[in-house]
Design an enzyme around this catalytic site. Sequence first.
Site, mmCIF file in Angstrom:
data_model
loop_
_atom_site.group_PDB
_atom_site.id
_atom_site.type_symbol
_atom_site.label_atom_id
_atom_site.label_comp_id
_atom_site.label_asym_id
_atom_site.label_seq_id
_atom_site.Cartn_x
_atom_site.Cartn_y
_atom_site.Cartn_z
ATOM 1 N N CYS A 1 3.959 29.533 -15.627
ATOM 2 C CA CYS A 1 4.769 29.276 -16.858
ATOM 3 C C CYS A 1 5.175 30.627 -17.400
ATOM 4 O O CYS A 1 4.390 31.687 -17.046
ATOM 5 C CB CYS A 1 3.715 28.524 -17.640
ATOM 6 S SG CYS A 1 2.515 29.757 -18.674
ATOM 7 N N ASP B 1 6.395 5.874 -30.758
ATOM 8 C CA ASP B 1 5.088 5.057 -31.126
ATOM 9 C C ASP B 1 5.498 4.443 -32.648
ATOM 10 O O ASP B 1 6.366 4.701 -33.018
ATOM 11 C CB ASP B 1 3.940 5.984 -31.771
ATOM 12 C CG ASP B 1 2.606 5.180 -31.683
ATOM 13 O OD1 ASP B 1 1.569 5.586 -32.231
ATOM 14 O OD2 ASP B 1 2.745 3.924 -31.205
#
Lengths: 397, 466
Positions: A314, A100
């Site tokens: 997971c 960003d």
Amino acid sequence: LQHRALPGTLSADNLAECPVTKARACDLILPHSAVSTPVFMPVGTQGTLKGITVDQLDGLGCQICLGNTYHLGMRPGPDLIEKANGLHGFMNWKKNLLTDSGGFQMVSLVELSEVNEEGVKFKSPYDGKEILLSPEKSISIQNSLGSDIMMQLDDVVSSTVTGPRVEEAMHRSIRWLDRCIAANKNPDKQNLFAIIQGGLNADLRKACLDEMTQRNVPGFAIGGLSGGEEKDDFWRMVTLSTDHLPREKPRYLMGVGYAVDLVVCVALGCDMFDCVFPTRTARFGSALVPWGSLQVKHKQYAKDFQPIDPDCPCPTCKRHSRAYLHALFKSDTSAMHHITIHNIAYQLTLMRSVRQSIVDGRFPEFIRSFMKQMFPSPDQYPSWAVDALASVNVTLE
Amino acid sequence: MAGSRIKLELSRVVQGESRLGVLKGLGRTGQHCLEVPGCLLYSHLGTVPHLTQDTLHTLKNIPAVTQVTLSSVAEHQEVLQEFKGGFKKFAGLHDTVVYCSLHDPAALCPPGYTTNKTVSVWGSGGRIELTVAKFMAIQKTIQPDWYQSMADGETWQSNTSRKRLRKSVDRTLAHLDECLTIHQNSQDLQGVEVFGVVEGGDILEERARSARETAKRPVAGFCLDGFQTGSMDQTLRTQLIKAIAKELPEDKPRLLQGVGRPDEVLACVEAGVDLFEGFFPFQVTERGCALSFSFDISLDPERAGRAPPAVLELNDDETCRAGEGQPNGEVTDGDQTQMTSFEINLKDKRYHDDFRPLVEGCGCYCCVNHQRAYLHHLLVTNELLAGVLLMIHNTAHYIGFFSTLREALANDKLDLLKRRQVILIATSFSVTVTPDGFESAALSHLGMESKHPRVKINMTLIWLQE
């Protein structure tokens, strides 16, 4: 399947478009690896996902994550990172990075900043020094960071602001886009994305879209949203933007990460998303699940011996129970890491399922079953989501 | 408890004191073993601090025994009771042996809460008072593979009275007897081993008495309590441990509590200790430091006997630091949180652009994948990953140290290892000359130039010369 070569180094292999909604699924071929879209990108602001090694991140199937120009530009600084072979070398991440520009910090750190045509002046919270983040400076830092996708420096205004400032910011963002394009030293290695601004004003957005789509950039972000505005306004700006963005270039909706928002905005035609929410909320003990979230630190889980989500593959859910994690929060910081891993897995799995359903041509059914799982009953469906989905031909019950 | 399954097979006893061997028969099915001298895997509620099972298992040669502490587990007694499957299963641990101690070696307890019938531990919610009955009830819910008996060890402060020390010995024996009675009558604790605890503070007679009496009970091994780093200097510690060792059977292991610094470990191995708690890497991690001391004893025989190769192999960090005034330069036996000479402080500006691994040649995940500059950045920005990476490295380094220690014992190279430690300490700090010039003689024996005008006595130098 069509392969389109795009300016810069990003190319997109289109796999599928949903015949009912505006959703798409494709493979972005970026310098470090392919990225399957729609994609959620975890945020590693300071050159690290908080508490997670790059191996763990890779193991979860992450293909692209974020770094932040403002923060890394301050510490450790672009020169040091350049010496370390870019941000990839510095953090040892072998897949893709998106940086960003530092624009968002103008809003989040508004007390510390001042904007003019030159750029954004920041007062450093660390040593009180003033720094000027101009389009040129932002791109220079991002060139040193070596990210696969760079964001233009935009003039960011909070979505709750109205009046002439919004228009000023929109026009300035266009001028800054041109300065960013001119300043990019590595157009053949790094992909500079434009960011559509215009606040919640349809005319301003349209004007911005008309201008920015004339620039030859490899991708577009939809900015200035996801900042606390009404959801009813939010989705309308998203869909207006995707209506006027080129089909063959990726659309990155910045700052969106709640599950419902992701699913709806994919239906509205967005391909890429980022948000600190999943990883930040993890550190507070909030685990994301298909039916909402689970506050692991709450007493009710002290004796709950199931995993967070019995269906989740997971590492956290394969090994540990809610009860153990609840107890661990009292003893060690690793409790946060377990939830972080789970939440990233949740987000990536969600996007994978979204993508597969688009590829299989059954995205509307996916949306319906997703909403059913997420909300106890149809009258709890958020009305903005119902409206947004209806606008792309998906009727919920 | 006749015929404990745990067996200590000694392969060498060096100079009548240092022991090398393997502790066998660990775990419920007796299939685990632990080489001694060795360390336990330190944990918070079964988890190695900062690590998940994935990051933990990047480590090779993880100690076979995981230490859990009642201070972290006691408050979860009700939960474990309802769970019924024992702590190992509750925590989702890998295939490891679970040893339950009373206290956390990295967290000192406030004194003044021990009574004739109770000891206290501090959980996240505050103090938990334990009678033997409660202590044993908790052990039944934990179902460890082995545990230390309840003990009164509140004697680590200096100047504890003789009367108090005698009480600590008496109480601890009484607790042990009560524990054993309950243990022997408990179906749930079938196959679980008990270690007795030797108390007695800094009084030799009490230490000997405690050891002698404890050895009469049917325990599988011995914990040596009240020797924590900071409680006494190494000379006294060595003296007391040797006296204790004389009273203990040769074929049962001795676990020293609260001592983890490498130089102290070495000295205590020489006094007859087999096992150490593995908390030192955690303490180093918490202060943002990385263990970096060299323990390489594979020296070129050509150089042996000349100016100590150890000095030549010190990397720039150590020699630089000798020249700069270290804020806490003394290797005192004091505060455990003080940085030692065995580590580098990665927050230091000098590491800002140091692209070397933490330790050259270290094969741990951190050193293979990351550089000092990155760790420095993570520490400066307060990032959680710093703790993860440092914990991995520090644990790997510490495990490597113990491995080398065993190798040194096996090959009669313990002197080389000691010498390396001594020089490391001596060059890092300013040292003062004493009137008889003994220390300067010691230093010149080692072929070392004093870099500083004053040479001070250093405890480690003394035991080397004995």
